[in-house]
Design an enzyme around this catalytic site. Structure first.
Site, short mmCIF file in Angstrom:
data_model
loop_
_atom_site.label_atom_id
_atom_site.label_comp_id
_atom_site.label_asym_id
_atom_site.label_seq_id
_atom_site.Cartn_x
_atom_site.Cartn_y
_atom_site.Cartn_z
N ASP A 32 1.04 -1.35 -0.01
CA ASP A 32 -0.13 -0.03 0.03
C ASP A 32 0.75 1.16 -0.04
O ASP A 32 1.47 1.57 1.12
CB ASP A 32 -0.91 0.00 1.20
CG ASP A 32 -1.77 1.07 1.41
OD1 ASP A 32 -2.59 1.21 2.27
OD2 ASP A 32 -1.72 2.18 0.43
N ASP A 213 -1.36 5.62 -5.51
CA ASP A 213 -1.69 4.97 -4.26
C ASP A 213 -2.45 3.56 -4.55
O ASP A 213 -3.35 3.18 -4.98
CB ASP A 213 -2.99 5.53 -3.48
CG ASP A 213 -3.41 5.00 -2.34
OD1 ASP A 213 -4.53 5.46 -1.74
OD2 ASP A 213 -3.05 3.84 -2.25
O1 LIG Z 1 -5.60 4.86 2.63
C1 LIG Z 1 -5.33 4.91 1.68
C2 LIG Z 1 -4.43 3.77 1.15
N1 LIG Z 1 -4.46 2.66 1.95
C3 LIG Z 1 -6.02 2.09 1.83
C4 LIG Z 1 -6.15 0.65 2.68
C5 LIG Z 1 -7.51 0.19 2.64
C6 LIG Z 1 -8.69 0.69 3.07
N2 LIG Z 1 -9.60 0.19 2.93
C7 LIG Z 1 -9.39 -1.27 2.34
C8 LIG Z 1 -9.89 -2.22 2.14
C9 LIG Z 1 -9.32 -3.39 1.73
C10 LIG Z 1 -7.92 -3.30 1.39
C11 LIG Z 1 -7.27 -2.21 1.75
C12 LIG Z 1 -8.05 -1.08 2.29
N3 LIG Z 1 -5.37 5.95 0.68
C13 LIG Z 1 -6.00 7.20 1.06
S1 LIG Z 1 -5.05 8.51 0.88
C14 LIG Z 1 -6.45 9.65 1.22
C15 LIG Z 1 -7.59 8.64 1.60
C16 LIG Z 1 -9.13 9.19 1.90
C17 LIG Z 1 -9.21 10.10 2.92
C18 LIG Z 1 -10.21 10.46 2.87
C19 LIG Z 1 -11.45 10.14 2.33
C20 LIG Z 1 -11.27 9.14 1.40
C21 LIG Z 1 -10.01 8.71 1.05
C22 LIG Z 1 -7.19 7.20 1.49
C23 LIG Z 1 -8.18 6.20 1.47
O2 LIG Z 1 -8.84 6.14 2.65
N4 LIG Z 1 -8.16 5.26 0.35
C24 LIG Z 1 -9.17 3.90 0.67
C25 LIG Z 1 -10.40 4.33 0.32
C26 LIG Z 1 -10.80 5.36 -0.42
C27 LIG Z 1 -12.02 5.52 -1.06
C28 LIG Z 1 -12.85 4.70 -0.75
C29 LIG Z 1 -12.60 3.55 -0.15
C30 LIG Z 1 -11.25 3.19 0.51
#
Ligand SMILES: O=C(CNCCc1c[nH]c2ccccc12)Nc1scc(-c2ccccc2)c1C(=O)NCc1ccccc1
Length: 325
Positions: A32, A213
């Site tokens: 990730d 990402d």
């Molecule tokens: O967190 C990560 C990377 N790891 C994800 C791990 C993970 C999170 N559920 C998982 C479920 C399965 C596997 C891995 C993961 N990237 C970033 S930067 C900014 C945001 C964000 C901040 C505020 C609002 C939205 C996004 C995110 C984010 O929440 N992405 C996931 C997501 C984005 C949108 C919708 C759904 C998920």
């Protein structure tokens, strides 16, 4: 040292899982680049939350007493627990005393995805959540011992791709690699994306601030860009129940072109066709959605499976390299 590990797609390429040796157990972890914690399901995770997962047994590690971690993601999922130092091996690349964050609690989203035994964060260690002291990511732990301080991602649609550590395999891309400088202030592989186009033709406008990402499935872009995209899809509309743009699965989606580092990359319409919203298979959820409330654009797996990406720390300013696959 250097090494290569397979990145195996889950259904609909929702995430990509890689085999990693943690202590004496091999776990399937989601690499990730959008977070910086290496956390795993463990024998400390309640049975009700860990059934079906491979588990890290902290008995092989050294407990970092008084250290805890607690991470939450934008989709409301998250996990928390305690910290151990243990051996972690990725494609033959070994971190002898890596901070391994053992989960004592995980949210339902992770509980349900039984193929996923945890995450291996590859963002910058500045956003690691361990208290009282942030811990190094796997990449930061091994960076100094890699042939070159870089790693690459070669994700594929519906097929196994690879992450390489310490070298660039020129057989994995075509043409030249175009580089953009990274702004590490927020702890992400964050950069400025340039113009875009829907379907074909010359790029214009600007996508702007974005992160690469691998941990996020879809692409989240500015509203103006997303509206321009779905204006070209007759059956598309914003479905507040689904929380995004949907369309008839029978409709062909246009390509999306984006300019990075002076080069234009094409995400094919077939790659943007993400998945049906239900078992009827009539209505589909788009791989391009709005970045409202996120504060930047996220170029997630839908984009990354179209390109070869170099996460490069060979220079004082980190940079991202993009090439066509
Ligand atoms: O967190 C990560 C990377 N790891 C994800 C791990 C993970 C999170 N559920 C998982 C479920 C399965 C596997 C891995 C993961 N990237 C970033 S930067 C900014 C945001 C964000 C901040 C505020 C609002 C939205 C996004 C995110 C984010 O929440 N992405 C996931 C997501 C984005 C949108 C919708 C759904 C998920």
């Amino acid at each position: 040292q250097s090494g290569e590990v397979a990145a195996n797609p889950e259904q609909y390429d929702e995430s990509y899982l890689c085999p990693v040796q943690v202590g004496q157990t091999t776990l399937n972890l989601d690499f990730d680049t959008g977070s910086a914690d290496l956390w795993v399901f463990s024998t400390l995770t309640p049975k009700s939350e860990s059934t079906g997962h491979s588990l890290y047994n902290p008995s092989t590690g050294t407990k970092k007493s008084g250290y805890t971690w607690d991470i939450s993601y934008g989709d409301g999922s998250g996990a928390s627990g305690t910290v151990y130092a243990d051996k972690v091996v990725v494609g033959g690349v070994t971190a002898t005393s890596q901070a391994v964050e053992a989960a004592t609690s995980v949210s339902s989203q992770f509980e349900q995805d039984t193929d996923n035994d945890g995450l291996l964060g590859l963002a910058f260690s500045s956003i690691n959540t361990v208290e009282p002291q942030a811990q190094k990511t796997f990449f930061d732990s091994v960076k100094g011992s890699l042939a070159k301080p870089l790693f690459t991602a070669d994700l594929k649609k519906g097929a196994a791709g690879t992450y390489d550590f310490g070298y660039i395999d020129s057989s994995k891309y075509t043409g030249s690699i175009s580089y953009v400088n990274v702004n590490t202030a927020n702890g992400f592989w964050e950069f400025t994306a340039s113009g875009y186009a829907v379907g074909s033709g010359s790029v214009s406008g600007s996508v702007g601030d974005a992160i690469a990402d691998t941990g996020t499935t879809l692409m989240y872009l500015p509203t103006t860009v997303v509206q321009a995209y779905y204006n070209k899809v007759d059956s598309a509309d914003y479905d507040s129940n689904q929380g995004g743009y949907t369309y008839d699965c029978s409709e062909n989606l246009p390509n999306f072109l984006i300019s990075l580092g002076g080069k234009t990359f094409t995400v094919s319409g077939t790659d943007i066709n993400f998945a049906p919203v239900d078992s009827s298979g009539e209505t589909c959820f788009g791989g391009i959605q709005e970045n409202t409330g996120i504060g930047m654009s996220i170029l997630g797996d839908i984009f990354l499976k179209s390109v070869f990406v170099v996460f490069d720390q060979t220079q004082s300013t980190p940079r991202l390299g993009f090439a066509a696959q």
